[in-house]
Design an enzyme around this catalytic site. Structure first.
Site, PDB file in Angstrom:
ATOM      1  N   VAL A  38       5.444 -12.839 -24.297  1.00  0.00           N
ATOM      2  CA  VAL A  38       6.257 -12.647 -23.103  1.00  0.00           C
ATOM      3  C   VAL A  38       6.788 -13.999 -22.631  1.00  0.00           C
ATOM      4  CG1 VAL A  38       4.308 -12.772 -21.464  1.00  0.00           C
ATOM      5  CG2 VAL A  38       6.387 -11.542 -20.835  1.00  0.00           C
ATOM      6  N   GLU A  39       8.044 -14.015 -22.238  1.00  0.00           N
ATOM      7  CA  GLU A  39       8.671 -15.226 -21.707  1.00  0.00           C
ATOM      8  C   GLU A  39       8.260 -15.366 -20.245  1.00  0.00           C
ATOM      9  OE1 GLU A  39      10.991 -17.758 -19.678  1.00  0.00           O
ATOM     10  OE2 GLU A  39      11.571 -15.648 -19.418  1.00  0.00           O
ATOM     11  N   SER A  40       7.826 -16.546 -19.844  1.00  0.00           N
ATOM     12  CA  SER A  40       7.173 -16.726 -18.538  1.00  0.00           C
ATOM     13  C   SER A  40       8.098 -16.509 -17.339  1.00  0.00           C
ATOM     14  CB  SER A  40       6.511 -18.095 -18.453  1.00  0.00           C
ATOM     15  OG  SER A  40       7.448 -19.128 -18.601  1.00  0.00           O
ATOM     16  N   CYS A  83       0.859  -1.172   0.000  1.00  0.00           N
ATOM     17  CA  CYS A  83       0.000   0.000   0.000  1.00  0.00           C
ATOM     18  C   CYS A  83       0.905   1.234   0.000  1.00  0.00           C
ATOM     19  CB  CYS A  83      -0.905   0.006   1.233  1.00  0.00           C
ATOM     20  SG  CYS A  83      -1.842   1.541   1.400  1.00  0.00           S
ATOM     21  N   HIS A 139      -4.076  -0.941  -5.874  1.00  0.00           N
ATOM     22  CA  HIS A 139      -4.438  -2.119  -6.664  1.00  0.00           C
ATOM     23  C   HIS A 139      -4.701  -1.766  -8.122  1.00  0.00           C
ATOM     24  CE1 HIS A 139      -4.671  -3.669  -2.707  1.00  0.00           C
ATOM     25  NE2 HIS A 139      -5.981  -3.756  -2.558  1.00  0.00           N
ATOM     26  N   GLU A 140      -5.485  -0.709  -8.317  1.00  0.00           N
ATOM     27  CA  GLU A 140      -5.849  -0.293  -9.677  1.00  0.00           C
ATOM     28  C   GLU A 140      -4.616   0.125 -10.478  1.00  0.00           C
ATOM     29  OE1 GLU A 140      -9.152   0.581  -6.742  1.00  0.00           O
ATOM     30  OE2 GLU A 140      -7.008   0.970  -6.809  1.00  0.00           O
ATOM     31  N   ASP A 194      -0.118  -6.062   0.300  1.00  0.00           N
ATOM     32  CA  ASP A 194      -1.355  -6.456  -0.366  1.00  0.00           C
ATOM     33  C   ASP A 194      -1.064  -7.731  -1.148  1.00  0.00           C
ATOM     34  OD1 ASP A 194      -3.102  -4.296   0.385  1.00  0.00           O
ATOM     35  OD2 ASP A 194      -1.942  -3.016  -0.972  1.00  0.00           O
TER      36      ASP A 194
END
Length: 149
Positions: free
Chosen positions: A71-73, A49, A90-91, A56
């Site tokens: 994207v490579e994992s 936060c 969060h947003e 969070d």
């Protein structure tokens, strides 16, 4: 060669302690003529936060329709881990993730959802998406956002 340009696979894993979009790596999509979904599910996402510094926890779900790059994992895992000490709402987290992946891959379509665990008795599930302008995926993004549950 399969791993051309990929530097993280097979080597010792170094975890970044701060937000690190530079760890993201991409590889060539072998099926760019096909439209198909790729889903990543990260059930151990953490961030801080930005006001209280409290942790969070979330499951981050990333769905995309690739074009030329994917994207490579492992790099994605290290990237998501780099949020561990990053202060963001969060947003903000889901939008940052989406924008970084757009910059990396230029996908046809992408959406990111954060399923954050309750803090203070309330859960937050932010969702964002993007469809490439001037394509059918732009309209798809508008419709999926409008009808999101």
């Amino acid at each position: 060669m399969e791993n051309k340009g990929l530097t993280l696979l097979g080597g010792k894993t170094e975890y970044k302690q701060n937000y690190a979009p530079e760890v993201l790596e991409a590889f060539e999509n072998k099926h760019p003529e096909n439209d198909y979904w790729v889903r990543f599910n990260c059930p151990e996402f953490t961030s801080l936060c930005p006001i209280t510094g409290q942790p969070d926890f979330a499951t981050i779900q990333i769905d995309y329709i690739p074009d030329i790059k994917m994207v490579e994992s492992k790099s994605l895992k290290l990237y998501l881990f780099s949020f561990r000490n990053h202060g963001a709402f969060h947003e903000d987290c889901v939008n940052i993730i989406m924008k970084d992946l757009i910059k990396l891959m230029n996908p046809k379509y992408i959406e990111v959802t954060g399923f954050f665990t309750p803090r203070g008795g309330i859960s937050i599930y932010p969702y964002c998406n993007y469809g490439r302008p001037d394509t059918e995926f732009y309209e798809m993004a508008k419709n999926r956002l409008k009808n999101h549950k």
